[in-house]
Design a protein around this motif. Structure first.
Motif, mmCIF file in Angstrom:
data_model
loop_
_atom_site.group_PDB
_atom_site.id
_atom_site.type_symbol
_atom_site.label_atom_id
_atom_site.label_comp_id
_atom_site.label_asym_id
_atom_site.label_seq_id
_atom_site.Cartn_x
_atom_site.Cartn_y
_atom_site.Cartn_z
ATOM 1 N N ASP A 181 41.903 37.837 -35.796
ATOM 2 C CA ASP A 181 42.350 38.534 -37.006
ATOM 3 C C ASP A 181 41.112 39.055 -37.719
ATOM 4 O O ASP A 181 40.498 38.355 -38.523
ATOM 5 C CB ASP A 181 43.133 37.564 -37.908
ATOM 6 C CG ASP A 181 43.743 38.258 -39.133
ATOM 7 O OD1 ASP A 181 43.694 39.491 -39.211
ATOM 8 O OD2 ASP A 181 44.268 37.537 -40.009
ATOM 9 N N GLY A 182 40.741 40.289 -37.395
ATOM 10 C CA GLY A 182 39.546 40.841 -38.011
ATOM 11 C C GLY A 182 39.105 42.102 -37.301
ATOM 12 O O GLY A 182 39.761 42.574 -36.367
ATOM 13 N N GLY A 183 37.966 42.659 -37.742
ATOM 14 C CA GLY A 183 37.450 43.897 -37.197
ATOM 15 C C GLY A 183 36.328 43.670 -36.207
ATOM 16 O O GLY A 183 36.545 43.252 -35.067
ATOM 17 N N ASP A 216 46.348 38.932 -30.765
ATOM 18 C CA ASP A 216 45.680 39.737 -31.794
ATOM 19 C C ASP A 216 46.748 40.633 -32.418
ATOM 20 O O ASP A 216 47.893 40.645 -31.964
ATOM 21 C CB ASP A 216 44.501 40.529 -31.223
ATOM 22 C CG ASP A 216 44.896 41.507 -30.126
ATOM 23 O OD1 ASP A 216 46.023 42.044 -30.170
ATOM 24 O OD2 ASP A 216 44.084 41.750 -29.222
ATOM 25 N N PRO A 217 46.423 41.371 -33.469
ATOM 26 C CA PRO A 217 47.476 42.154 -34.145
ATOM 27 C C PRO A 217 48.103 43.238 -33.289
ATOM 28 O O PRO A 217 49.193 43.715 -33.616
ATOM 29 C CB PRO A 217 46.742 42.759 -35.352
ATOM 30 C CG PRO A 217 45.585 41.843 -35.596
ATOM 31 C CD PRO A 217 45.162 41.381 -34.235
ATOM 32 N N GLY A 271 47.142 47.167 -35.668
ATOM 33 C CA GLY A 271 45.879 46.799 -36.297
ATOM 34 C C GLY A 271 46.010 46.216 -37.687
ATOM 35 O O GLY A 271 45.140 46.445 -38.537
ATOM 36 N N CYS A 272 47.061 45.458 -37.940
ATOM 37 C CA CYS A 272 47.299 44.924 -39.280
ATOM 38 C C CYS A 272 46.506 43.644 -39.494
ATOM 39 O O CYS A 272 46.707 42.648 -38.780
ATOM 40 C CB CYS A 272 48.788 44.654 -39.468
ATOM 41 S SG CYS A 272 49.216 44.075 -41.121
ATOM 42 N N LEU A 273 45.605 43.643 -40.469
ATOM 43 C CA LEU A 273 44.905 42.408 -40.822
ATOM 44 C C LEU A 273 45.842 41.484 -41.598
ATOM 45 O O LEU A 273 46.789 41.920 -42.238
ATOM 46 C CB LEU A 273 43.673 42.722 -41.667
ATOM 47 C CG LEU A 273 42.553 43.529 -41.003
ATOM 48 C CD1 LEU A 273 41.353 43.619 -41.924
ATOM 49 C CD2 LEU A 273 42.156 42.956 -39.659
#
Length: 550
Positions: free
Chosen positions: A388-390, A410-411, A415-417
């Protein structure tokens, strides 16, 4: 004499028949009858601190167990707080049913508390969004919700109930609940024959296995197909782990070379989106573009933005079984690909060897890669790893290779945090004996860290690793490149997220010395509580990307 059953009882009973084992929710009066039904039916309730976490937990349950997940949201803001979770489930093809409360029918239009028409908000991001028509139809409505969520291509369904309908007496189903999954969709044999023909002509093929291979329970037959033909394989999404780390056909570390020099790329169970360069492969040094084959679990998932050389849609187990037969009939020879496979394997091995120094880096500030060098030493084969992150999680995608399928979350492409805590709740429930590791960027931590309280209250130990560089790395570095400055990209350096976890009843520590990463991780795994290892990393280091997503 047994009391008459109300609509909440019936909704929960039908949900259990479809394999629901946990209700994820945040308390709200509009859905009290669903809670009462859960108590009557013995269905565990896990209550969270933000509705998004309830939906993310339901979605992760679906992705880990390959059964539907259930989230229950109270009316108005309770429902709207779940929109990002439903959108994430939509993009991931996760069979999630979200049941919402709704202002009473008897007061509809008079301005009741939290009166809003929810289904139109969900129509673009669900397979079906509707309001139950009344107490007499609750069993039928809930059955339809689950059947729709499970049918190919899987996805979320939203169903809300007027509050007064939920409290009302309701009849049980008038038939045995049919919970079998839909009949598998048979792929077209001519389409499979065309794919086999392309493989017979290819010299440099690559096989990409994505999330739907796992969701279709096709991981074993896909692996057998790749091994039979000696195809180089790259894994995507929840396809990660279908070939375990170290497998001789796994060439993910040579991804750039594979995609740029291939003459045929077969993508199975994944969209041709930005993660795969939108389906444009090959073309290096004046060579023609690679021919592309797209294999999907349903016709609706086949790409429309480009024209592949071949497509096939159907249950992916049947697709790979059929392809094996078609390739034998077409005389496809694995020997043809051996020189190509050897080149890719050599490039992958060189990439791994080239990483060794940074994975053991003693640099101060800490290089993110050192964290993954230490984490890989302590991960068990069945560990569930959640990203959960960039930038920080991008490193994980490159350097953490699952050893088994279905162990990576992962999302996904939305790409939702903020998915991390909900995913962690679900993972600990779904895999009670496995390590559960949540990798958080410090930006992502701000979205859902309060749900550590949920982990603590429900006794769900999770190891959280926060890559804390004090910036929004995905934004700061590109802004600097574009404008020579950045704005709205700073976070507090070495913010004590670990103390937040400790204050909520877990454990944690701040790590600033690379030599302390390994011992801190071991303490976290040994703690038996939700535990954060908050690691200060070098903000000047950005994960390298290109513009195509390849």
């Amino acid at each position: 004499m047994e009391s008459p059953k109300h609509a909440g009882d019936i909704a929960v009973a039908v949900s259990k028949a479809y394999g629901i084992e946990t209700m994820f929710t945040l308390s709200g009066g509009h859905v009290f009858p669903l809670y009462d039904g859960a108590v009557h039916e013995g269905l565990p309730i896990v209550d969270v601190r933000h509705e998004q976490s309830a939906v993310f937990a339901a979605e992760a349950t679906a992705r880990l167990t390959r059964r539907p997940g259930l989230a229950v949201l109270t009316a108005g803001p309770g429902v709207t707080n779940g929109v990002s979770g439903v959108a994430t489930a939509h993009f991931n093809g996760s069979p999630v049913v979200v049941m919402g409360g709704r202002a009473p029918q008897s007061r509809w239009g008079a301005g009741a508390l939290q009166e809003i028409d929810h289904p139109p908000l969900f129509a673009p991001i669900t397979k079906l969004a509707f309001t139950g028509s009344g107490p007499d139809s609750v069993a039928e409505d809930v059955e339809m919700a689950f059947r729709t969520a499970l049918a190919p291509h899987r996805g979320p369904v939203f169903l809300d109930f007027h509050m007064d309908h939920l409290f009302a007496a309701a009849p049980p189903p008038d038939h045995a609940i049919e919970t079998l999954t839909p009949s598998p969709l048979e792929p077209d044999s001519d389409a499979l024959a065309e794919v086999a023909r392309l493989l017979a002509e290819a010299e440099r093929p690559v096989l990409v296995l994505g999330s739907d291979v796992w969701m279709d329970r096709a991981e074993e037959v896909a692996l057998a197909f790749a091994e039979e033909l000696r195809l180089p394989v790259i894994l995507n999404g929840q396809g990660r782990g279908i070939l375990p780390a170290g497998h001789e056909l796994l060439v993910t570390r040579a991804r750039g070379m594979a995609f740029s020099q291939a003459d045929l790329v077969i993508v199975a169970g994944a969209p041709l989106d930005f993660r795969l360069g939108y389906g444009w492969f090959g073309g290096k040094d004046g060579a023609p573009l690679a021919r592309v084959v797209h294999l999907a679990d349903a016709p609706s998932q086949l790409t429309t933005h480009m024209q592949p050389a071949a497509t096939a849609a159907g249950d992916l187990s049947l697709v790979f079984w059929g392809l094996g037969t078609a390739c034998a009939d077409a005389g496809v020879s694995p020997k043809t690909y051996q020189p190509w496979l050897a080149r890719l394997a050599e490039a992958a091995a060189a990439a791994v060897a080239g990483d060794a120094e940074l994975l053991a880096s003693g640099s101060d500030p800490i290089h993110p890669m050192r964290i993954y060098g230490e984490l890989n030493k302590v991960l068990a084969d069945d560990a569930v790893v959640i990203g959960d992150g960039g930038d920080f999680v991008s490193y994980a995608g490159k350097y953490v290779e699952p050893r088994r399928p279905g162990n990576w979350l992962d999302p996904g492409p939305y790409g939702c945090l903020g998915t991390g805590l909900g995913y962690s709740i679900a993972a600990r429930l779904a895999r009670p004996s496995s390590q559960v590791v949540l990798l958080l960027g410090d930006g992502a931590a701000g979205f859902s860290l309060m749900d550590v309280d949920t982990l603590v209250r429900h006794g769900l130990p999770v190891v959280m690793i926060c890559g804390n560089n004090g910036i929004w790395g995905l934004e700061k570095h590109p802004m600097q490149m574009l404008y020579g400055y950045d704005v709205a990209a700073e976070l507090q350096p070495q913010c004590r997220y670990d103390q937040v976890v400790t204050a909520l009843g877990g454990g944690g520590e701040l790590v600033t010395d690379p030599s302390e990463i390994g011992p801190a991780l071991r303490r976290a795994f040994d703690s038996g509580v939700p535990y954060m290892v908050n690691i200060a990393t070098d903000p000047s280091i950005a994960y390298p990307r290109n513009t195509t997503g390849v």
